[in-house]
Structure formats: C-alpha cells, structure tokens
Design a protein around this motif. Structure first.
Motif, PDB file in Angstrom:
ATOM      1  N   MET A   1       0.778  -1.233   0.178  1.00  0.00           N
ATOM      2  CA  MET A   1      -0.051  -0.066  -0.035  1.00  0.00           C
ATOM      3  C   MET A   1       0.935   1.276  -0.101  1.00  0.00           C
ATOM      4  O   MET A   1       1.808   1.396   0.613  1.00  0.00           O
ATOM      5  N   LEU A   2       0.507   2.214  -0.936  1.00  0.00           N
ATOM      6  CA  LEU A   2       1.214   3.430  -1.088  1.00  0.00           C
ATOM      7  C   LEU A   2       1.061   4.397   0.278  1.00  0.00           C
ATOM      8  O   LEU A   2       0.035   4.526   1.028  1.00  0.00           O
ATOM      9  N   ASN A   3       2.086   5.082   0.723  1.00  0.00           N
ATOM     10  CA  ASN A   3       2.172   5.862   1.779  1.00  0.00           C
ATOM     11  C   ASN A   3       1.756   7.317   1.190  1.00  0.00           C
ATOM     12  O   ASN A   3       1.546   7.602   0.121  1.00  0.00           O
ATOM     13  N   GLU A   4       1.533   8.438   1.910  1.00  0.00           N
ATOM     14  CA  GLU A   4       1.226   9.673   1.486  1.00  0.00           C
ATOM     15  C   GLU A   4       2.250  10.235   0.310  1.00  0.00           C
ATOM     16  O   GLU A   4       1.500  10.740  -0.376  1.00  0.00           O
ATOM     17  N   ILE A   9       3.793  11.618  -5.106  1.00  0.00           N
ATOM     18  CA  ILE A   9       4.722  11.430  -6.171  1.00  0.00           C
ATOM     19  C   ILE A   9       3.979  11.011  -7.612  1.00  0.00           C
ATOM     20  O   ILE A   9       4.275  11.114  -8.791  1.00  0.00           O
ATOM     21  N   LEU A  10       3.215   9.926  -7.446  1.00  0.00           N
ATOM     22  CA  LEU A  10       2.486   9.293  -8.405  1.00  0.00           C
ATOM     23  C   LEU A  10       1.400  10.360  -9.083  1.00  0.00           C
ATOM     24  O   LEU A  10       1.235  10.502 -10.264  1.00  0.00           O
ATOM     25  N   ASP A  11       0.864  11.214  -8.236  1.00  0.00           N
ATOM     26  CA  ASP A  11      -0.026  11.899  -8.858  1.00  0.00           C
ATOM     27  C   ASP A  11       0.740  13.111  -9.668  1.00  0.00           C
ATOM     28  O   ASP A  11       0.476  13.687 -10.512  1.00  0.00           O
ATOM     29  N   ILE A  27       2.310  20.029  -6.496  1.00  0.00           N
ATOM     30  CA  ILE A  27       2.437  18.667  -5.557  1.00  0.00           C
ATOM     31  C   ILE A  27       4.088  18.355  -5.089  1.00  0.00           C
ATOM     32  O   ILE A  27       3.985  18.209  -3.963  1.00  0.00           O
ATOM     33  N   LEU A  28       4.777  18.889  -5.986  1.00  0.00           N
ATOM     34  CA  LEU A  28       6.337  18.758  -5.525  1.00  0.00           C
ATOM     35  C   LEU A  28       6.816  19.688  -4.476  1.00  0.00           C
ATOM     36  O   LEU A  28       7.498  19.184  -3.578  1.00  0.00           O
ATOM     37  N   LYS A  29       6.165  20.827  -4.592  1.00  0.00           N
ATOM     38  CA  LYS A  29       6.427  21.830  -3.519  1.00  0.00           C
ATOM     39  C   LYS A  29       5.974  21.278  -2.175  1.00  0.00           C
ATOM     40  O   LYS A  29       6.497  21.586  -1.051  1.00  0.00           O
ATOM     41  N   SER A  39      14.449  12.486  -4.598  1.00  0.00           N
ATOM     42  CA  SER A  39      15.449  11.986  -5.387  1.00  0.00           C
ATOM     43  C   SER A  39      15.876  13.008  -6.560  1.00  0.00           C
ATOM     44  O   SER A  39      15.230  13.767  -6.862  1.00  0.00           O
ATOM     45  N   ILE A  40      16.627  12.336  -7.212  1.00  0.00           N
ATOM     46  CA  ILE A  40      17.227  12.798  -8.590  1.00  0.00           C
ATOM     47  C   ILE A  40      15.997  13.011  -9.561  1.00  0.00           C
ATOM     48  O   ILE A  40      16.002  13.936 -10.472  1.00  0.00           O
ATOM     49  N   GLU A  41      15.381  11.674  -9.694  1.00  0.00           N
ATOM     50  CA  GLU A  41      14.261  11.797 -10.648  1.00  0.00           C
ATOM     51  C   GLU A  41      13.136  12.897 -10.083  1.00  0.00           C
ATOM     52  O   GLU A  41      12.816  13.420 -11.144  1.00  0.00           O
ATOM     53  N   GLU A  42      12.906  13.028  -9.001  1.00  0.00           N
ATOM     54  CA  GLU A  42      11.906  13.869  -8.648  1.00  0.00           C
ATOM     55  C   GLU A  42      12.396  15.484  -8.748  1.00  0.00           C
ATOM     56  O   GLU A  42      11.804  16.491  -9.234  1.00  0.00           O
ATOM     57  N   LEU A  43      13.536  15.648  -8.426  1.00  0.00           N
ATOM     58  CA  LEU A  43      14.322  16.891  -8.785  1.00  0.00           C
ATOM     59  C   LEU A  43      14.254  17.389 -10.235  1.00  0.00           C
ATOM     60  O   LEU A  43      13.755  18.462 -10.688  1.00  0.00           O
TER      61      LEU A  43
END
Length: 244
Positions: A1-4, A9-11, A27-29, A39-43
């Motif tokens: 199950m995914l956490n918050e 990140i999926l959204d 979302i990322l802020k 992560s670098i991917e998220e950055l």
C-alpha cells in the motif's frame, strides 16, 4: 500500500503525463515542504515542470511582442511620431511587462527552493551538482529580462552556480545526462555571456571526451541521451575552433 508521499509522487507523474506542469510544481513543492530530501528523478521532474511553464510564458511574450510591434508600426504610420502610443499599444506593453515579471517570479521561486531546501538536504554529490546546475540555468534566464545592477548580479550568481556544479563533478564519477548538459550550458554561458571563447571551448572539450568514455557503460536510452549532448558539444567546438 502506498504511503502519503508515494501517492503524491504518483499524482505528480500523472500530472506530468497530461502536461499539467503547474500542478506538478504544486505537488512537488508540498512534498519538499514535508520532506526536502527528494530523489534526482523527482528533482528533474520539478525542473521540467518549471522549464515548461517558463517556456509557455516565453511563447506568450513572443506573441504579445509581435502584436506590440504591429501596433507600434500602426501608431507611427498614423501619427508620424514614434513617441505617441495608442491606448491599445500601451495596454500591450503593459501585458508584455506582466509576462516578463511572471517569468522572473517563476525563476526566483525555483532558485529559492533549490537554495533554501534542496541543496542543504542534497543526498549525494551528484544531487548537489544538478541542483547548482539548475540554479545556473535559471539565473541565465533572468539575464534576458534584467539590466544594470540586477543583470550583473544574475551574471555573477549564474557563474558561481556553474562553478559549484562543476566542482561536484570532480568528486564522483557521474553518469546522469545533467552532468553533460552542465558542460554544454556552462560553455554557452562562457561564450555568450562572459565573452570567453577559450574557457567555453575548454569546458565543451572536457564534457565531450568524458561523454564519449561514459556512453558505452550505460543502457541504450541514457547512452543515446548523452550521445546527443556530445554531438551538440562537438558542433559548438567546431564552430569555435574555426573562429579562433
């Protein structure tokens, strides 16, 4: 199950797929305000969202500028005096100024996020390199819209950011595309903004040969991406070599 966090990140990834770049930023802020160790991917996803939003505003500015030039020509032919501007012309000039301010605000917002949140919580030297490289890129965008002291300050900040990013490339072997994009952007900055062709060529040359030695170690997709950057570096090197 995914956490918050995983759900957010999926959204963000789903919003990216549908080109909802402002939503990705929001979302990322929120994620960064909760936990700034991303992560670098998220950055890179955050950078892409800011970049696309800025580019959209640039297109808007270009269209408004085209209309402004048309109105300027109309005013000149109608009055014979360049100093006299019609109400429509003045409104368009004001709209262009608002778009430029919006672009600057976006750049400052991302730079502040990187400076205050992301660099202090960077998870690796590669992460720090990418953060500083992005700072340099956005200070370069600000150079387009500033003059005088503000322009000089942005020029200095861009150079310091690229120098910092380059320093981190010396600490570890890095294979991310942004490592080679750094050489490209930094070289262009030295050539066009600092008027230093020798430094530009040296930076491009270094990136090109490291890219060649790195490509064969990577998967096809990453290798092709770095190969494309290497090709652009080589093209600029040839141009600059011929101008020597």
């Amino acid at each position: 199950m995914l956490n918050e966090r995983q759900k957010l990140i999926l959204d963000a990834k789903l919003a990216k797929l549908t080109n909802q770049h402002v939503k990705v930023i929001q979302i990322l802020k929120h994620v960064i305000n909760t936990d700034p160790k991303i992560s670098i991917e998220e950055l890179c996803m955050l950078n892409a969202a800011y970049k696309c939003t800025v580019e959209k505003e640039r297109v808007s500015k270009a269209l408004k500028y085209f209309k402004e030039r048309h109105l300027a020509e109309y005013d000149l032919s109608d009055s014979g005096s360049e100093a006299e501007k019609s109400p429509s012309h003045l409104i368009m000039l004001n709209e262009i100024a608002k778009v430029e301010q919006g672009i600057c605000d976006l750049c400052h917002e991302f730079i502040k996020l990187i400076t205050d949140k992301l660099i202090p919580n960077s998870i690796s030297n590669e992460h720090k390199m990418i953060c500083n490289k992005f700072k340099g890129d956005y200070y370069c965008i600000l150079l387009e819209f500033t003059t005088g002291k503000a322009h000089k300050l942005n020029l200095m900040e861009a150079e310091m950011s690229y120098i910092a990013a380059s320093f981190f490339t010396t600490l570890d072997e890095m294979e991310h595309e942004e490592r080679f994009s750094l050489n490209l952007n930094y070289a262009l900055f030295c050539y066009y903004e600092l008027s230093d062709p020798e430094q530009a060529y040296m930076i491009a040359d270094t990136g090109y040969y490291i890219a060649l030695s790195t490509m064969d170690k990577l998967d096809v997709i990453t290798g092709n991406g770095i190969g494309a950057i290497a090709k652009i570096l080589k093209e600029y090197m040839n141009i600059w070599q011929n101008q020597r």
